[in-house]
Design a protein around this motif. Structure first.
Motif, PDB file in Angstrom:
ATOM      1  N   THR B 258       0.836  -1.202   0.000  1.00  0.00           N
ATOM      2  CA  THR B 258       0.000   0.000   0.000  1.00  0.00           C
ATOM      3  C   THR B 258       0.873   1.254   0.000  1.00  0.00           C
ATOM      4  N   THR B 259       1.923   1.250   0.835  1.00  0.00           N
ATOM      5  CA  THR B 259       2.809   2.412   0.906  1.00  0.00           C
ATOM      6  C   THR B 259       3.448   2.702  -0.449  1.00  0.00           C
ATOM      7  N   ALA B 260       3.948   1.642  -1.102  1.00  0.00           N
ATOM      8  CA  ALA B 260       4.597   1.836  -2.398  1.00  0.00           C
ATOM      9  C   ALA B 260       3.602   2.387  -3.414  1.00  0.00           C
ATOM     10  N   THR B 261       2.372   1.870  -3.388  1.00  0.00           N
ATOM     11  CA  THR B 261       1.362   2.345  -4.332  1.00  0.00           C
ATOM     12  C   THR B 261       1.031   3.810  -4.070  1.00  0.00           C
ATOM     13  N   LEU B 262       0.885   4.160  -2.797  1.00  0.00           N
ATOM     14  CA  LEU B 262       0.594   5.553  -2.457  1.00  0.00           C
ATOM     15  C   LEU B 262       1.738   6.471  -2.888  1.00  0.00           C
ATOM     16  N   ALA B 263       2.985   6.009  -2.655  1.00  0.00           N
ATOM     17  CA  ALA B 263       4.142   6.813  -3.048  1.00  0.00           C
ATOM     18  C   ALA B 263       4.112   7.084  -4.546  1.00  0.00           C
ATOM     19  N   PHE B 266       1.329   9.664  -5.292  1.00  0.00           N
ATOM     20  CA  PHE B 266       1.615  11.057  -4.948  1.00  0.00           C
ATOM     21  C   PHE B 266       2.712  11.654  -5.817  1.00  0.00           C
ATOM     22  N   LYS B 267       3.535  10.806  -6.402  1.00  0.00           N
ATOM     23  CA  LYS B 267       4.523  11.327  -7.338  1.00  0.00           C
ATOM     24  C   LYS B 267       3.922  11.485  -8.731  1.00  0.00           C
ATOM     25  N   GLY B 268       2.655  11.144  -8.862  1.00  0.00           N
ATOM     26  CA  GLY B 268       1.984  11.282 -10.146  1.00  0.00           C
ATOM     27  C   GLY B 268       2.449  10.279 -11.187  1.00  0.00           C
ATOM     28  N   ARG B 269       2.966   9.150 -10.709  1.00  0.00           N
ATOM     29  CA  ARG B 269       3.490   8.166 -11.665  1.00  0.00           C
ATOM     30  C   ARG B 269       2.563   6.967 -11.851  1.00  0.00           C
ATOM     31  N   THR B 271       0.180   5.757 -13.604  1.00  0.00           N
ATOM     32  CA  THR B 271      -0.644   5.860 -14.805  1.00  0.00           C
ATOM     33  C   THR B 271      -1.372   4.558 -15.063  1.00  0.00           C
ATOM     34  N   LYS B 272      -2.276   4.619 -16.026  1.00  0.00           N
ATOM     35  CA  LYS B 272      -3.036   3.421 -16.390  1.00  0.00           C
ATOM     36  C   LYS B 272      -2.091   2.344 -16.934  1.00  0.00           C
ATOM     37  N   GLN B 273      -1.104   2.792 -17.719  1.00  0.00           N
ATOM     38  CA  GLN B 273      -0.140   1.857 -18.302  1.00  0.00           C
ATOM     39  C   GLN B 273       0.639   1.122 -17.206  1.00  0.00           C
ATOM     40  N   VAL B 274       1.083   1.870 -16.196  1.00  0.00           N
ATOM     41  CA  VAL B 274       1.825   1.265 -15.081  1.00  0.00           C
ATOM     42  C   VAL B 274       0.968   0.227 -14.369  1.00  0.00           C
ATOM     43  N   MET B 275      -0.267   0.583 -14.114  1.00  0.00           N
ATOM     44  CA  MET B 275      -1.188  -0.317 -13.406  1.00  0.00           C
ATOM     45  C   MET B 275      -1.421  -1.591 -14.212  1.00  0.00           C
ATOM     46  N   GLU B 276      -1.640  -1.414 -15.506  1.00  0.00           N
ATOM     47  CA  GLU B 276      -1.899  -2.564 -16.386  1.00  0.00           C
ATOM     48  C   GLU B 276      -0.716  -3.534 -16.348  1.00  0.00           C
ATOM     49  N   THR B 277       0.503  -3.005 -16.577  1.00  0.00           N
ATOM     50  CA  THR B 277       1.680  -3.872 -16.596  1.00  0.00           C
ATOM     51  C   THR B 277       1.872  -4.537 -15.240  1.00  0.00           C
ATOM     52  N   THR B 278       1.715  -3.750 -14.171  1.00  0.00           N
ATOM     53  CA  THR B 278       1.924  -4.298 -12.829  1.00  0.00           C
ATOM     54  C   THR B 278       0.970  -5.450 -12.552  1.00  0.00           C
ATOM     55  N   LEU B 279      -0.310  -5.225 -12.842  1.00  0.00           N
ATOM     56  CA  LEU B 279      -1.311  -6.261 -12.551  1.00  0.00           C
ATOM     57  C   LEU B 279      -1.071  -7.514 -13.376  1.00  0.00           C
ATOM     58  N   ARG B 280      -0.752  -7.328 -14.654  1.00  0.00           N
ATOM     59  CA  ARG B 280      -0.561  -8.484 -15.525  1.00  0.00           C
ATOM     60  C   ARG B 280       0.680  -9.265 -15.101  1.00  0.00           C
TER      61      ARG B 280
END
Lengths: 169, 441
Positions: B258-263, B266-269, B271-280
């Motif tokens: 959770t902390t890493a995701t929040l970080a 808050f850094k505005g990083r 994005t949808k692309q990041v989330m997609e790659t991470t989840l997959r």
């Protein structure tokens, strides 16, 4: 026959893709449940169901998501020899050796159905304070294993076609 | 057929199946499931699925998907970029300094994550291109990233130590603390090697040029130190809270994720692309590990049913007539050799249950052995032909780095790691001091 196989591959791939995409999001619930557990434990009375529920989520996650991970080619192989072959040779070998993976899945499915029937007929409950019924999770596990088997068979057809130099779907 | 012969047959069949290039979980599961079927008939058919139930009840395994998720959040959202920048600027003037800085970076990432995947991804995408651009030797750089990222499983938190803890029935908190100092010792050894090598052969790792150094002002240097805050926060929220006993193991990994995701948010990083790659990627890698563990548990249960522990004990202690220390060294060597050919996760689940009871019976400390075991795993991760780090490196490295480069790059680091292993073997206090001090034995 060929049309049937093509149809099978198309339907199974599409279905497992959709199910896998949904399963992918289970990770959020897992994190959420454990985070909730940490909060309640530190500040309020600890919740009793969180651990077991998260365990259920995890097995559901990787069993139901397994078929999609096969589509993504996420499973490692020892590529000492395999890596140096052409794609066609790889397909040839796979169309033989993937039968062992399929055989393993069949035994796994057999055991899971056995266990599911037991859970339903004896109304099995878990030995914990929460005491959840076991049949829902076992049903999901069995389903996940079944989907994995369908996907591996679809993959087998694709390997077979690839070995002949054709492409399915 | 005697039980030993059956065991040997199972092992060799599995190796043969693995060689064909079939999916690792399929090869292991097939041998395990069918051996059970032939040995115990109808009663054996339940064994593959019992493994799934057993796996479900191993709740510390829940940390695995969480650490994978967290690792991909960190590498995909590139929140570690300015961390690299920090080490780059501070270490730049030293000979081989950027490589030494990369080791620092890897230690910090290791303290935030329990797997080597994150360090590998960050190293290969951020550090590797940058170092190559500055004329660092490519073989050297490749080795640095592989060796550095392998610290991920030794420096707490560590997933390998969680798995070991489940098998050996040892408290994970003590194991994690035991890994801390050996991890740092290992990092220092890597840095010494890099520094000495680059002093002798400056062309391998040239320091930053004068003009470039002049561009960096002191205020910039200190400004960059702020990058160090984030790892501290993540380390505290995860390992800190766990060791203090505030959160349990799995809860800590969820807090860390959770902390890493929040970080990242808050850094505005985020994005949808990041989330997609991470989840997959999280699903992909978790499934890979879990299916292998599932298959290996079945295989291991059959092995166990054959009484393999007794056989191995008999073989080492009676037939070979070895002293406890010789047995220990033999085990580590056999482990490294097997690790070259066998999948490492599978080895953990199959071989560790055989070796750990023997180590206990010989009178060794199981916490200390956990650290030895993890270092051996690190080596096994890197040694060809079968090593996750090698696979990952090949997948992530730029095309000008060939497979031969990757294989060549690890040789000096494997020697350094073996030396590190010997140090921890000879001086158990390196591993045991911190957990004993904290838990007040």
């Amino acid at each position: 026959m060929l049309n049937f196989i093509k149809g099978y591959v198309r339907v199974v791939d599409k279905m497992n893709y959709l199910i896998g995409r949904v399963a992918m999001f289970t990770i959020f619930i897992m994190v959420g449940v454990m985070f909730y557990s940490a909060i309640t434990k530190t500040f309020f009375t600890p919740a009793l169901w969180t651990y077991e529920f998260a365990q259920f989520l995890m097995v559901a996650y990787f069993l139901v998501g397994g078929a999609y991970s096969i589509q993504l080619h996420g499973h490692v192989r020892m590529d000492l020899l395999y890596g140096s072959w052409s794609e066609r040779t790889q397909n040839r070998w796979d169309s033989v050796t993937s039968l062992i993976t399929i055989a393993y899945l069949i035994l796994l499915l057999y055991g899971s159905i056995d266990s599911l029937i037991y859970a339903i007929s004896y109304v099995e409950r878990s030995y914990s304070i929460w005491r959840p019924y076991m049949w829902p999770i076992k049903l999901i596990m069995t389903l996940g294993i079944f989907l994995m088997l369908l996907q591996l068979i679809s993959q087998f057809f694709k390997d077979l076609a690839g070995a002949k130099g054709e492409i399915l779907s | 057929m005697s039980y030993e012969m059956i065991g040997l047959l199972m092992f060799s069949t599995m190796m043969l199946m693995l060689l064909t290039g079939q999916r690792v979980f399929g090869a292991i599961g097939f041998v395990g499931a069918f051996a059970a079927l032939f040995l115990w008939g109808e009663g054996g058919t339940i064994m593959p699925f019992s493994a799934a139930i057993k796996l479900m009840k191993w709740y510390p395994l829940l940390t695995l998907p969480m650490f994978i998720f967290m690792g991909y959040i960190m590498s995909e959202s590139r929140i570690a970029d300015d961390l690299y920048e920090m080490f780059h600027v501070w270490m730049g003037p030293v000979k081989g300094g950027l490589a030494i800085g990369t080791i620092f970076l890897m230690v910090v990432i290791s303290a935030m994550n329990g797997l080597s995947v994150a360090g590998m991804a960050i190293g290969a995408t951020i550090a590797l291109p940058e170092l190559m651009r500055r004329n660092y030797d490519k073989v050297m750089v490749t080795g640095v990233i592989q060796a550095g990222s392998s610290l991920g499983i030794l420096v707490p938190p560590s997933v390998v130590l969680v798995l070991y803890g489940m098998i050996a029935r040892q408290p994970v908190g003590q194991l994690w603390l035991a890994g801390a100092i050996p991890g740092l010792v290992m990092a220092v050894l890597f840095m010494l090697y890099i520094f000495i090598r680059c002093s002798l052969q400056p062309q391998l790792g040239p320091p930053l040029s004068k003009q470039e150094r002049a561009k960096v002002t002191w205020s910039m240097k200190f400004g960059l130190l702020r990058a160090g805050i984030l790892p501290l926060v993540i380390f505290f929220s995860m390992t800190g809270l766990f060791v203090m006993g505030v959160t349990s193991l799995v809860e800590s990994s969820a807090v860390g994720a959770t902390t890493a995701t929040l970080a990242a948010f808050f850094k505005g990083r985020l994005t949808k692309q990041v989330m997609e790659t991470t989840l997959r990627k999280t699903l992909e890698v978790t499934c890979m590990f879990m299916w292998i563990i599932l298959a290996a548990l079945c295989f291991g249960a059959v092995f166990d049913g054959l009484g393999a522990v007794k056989t191995i004990e008999f073989f080492f202690v009676d037939r070979m007539d070895l002293s406890p220390w010789e047995v220990l060294i033999m085990m580590q060597i056999s482990y490294i050799i097997m690790g070259m050919f066998l999948d490492d996760t599978a080895m953990l689940v199959i071989v560790a249950p055989l070796y750990v009871p023997l180590v206990g019976a010989l009178g060794f400390d199981l916490i200390w052995y956990g650290v030895l075991y993890t270092i051996t795993c690190q080596i096994a991760y890197m040694t060809p032909p079968f090593g996750y780090n090698l696979f990952l490196m090949r997948a992530m490295a730029p095309p000008e780095i060939s497979l031969a480069d990757i294989y060549r790059s690890i040789i000096p680091f494997v020697i350094v790691m073996t030396f590190g292993l010997a140090i921890v073997m000879a001086f158990p206090e390196i591993a045991l001091w911190l957990p004993n001090w904290h838990y007040g034995k």
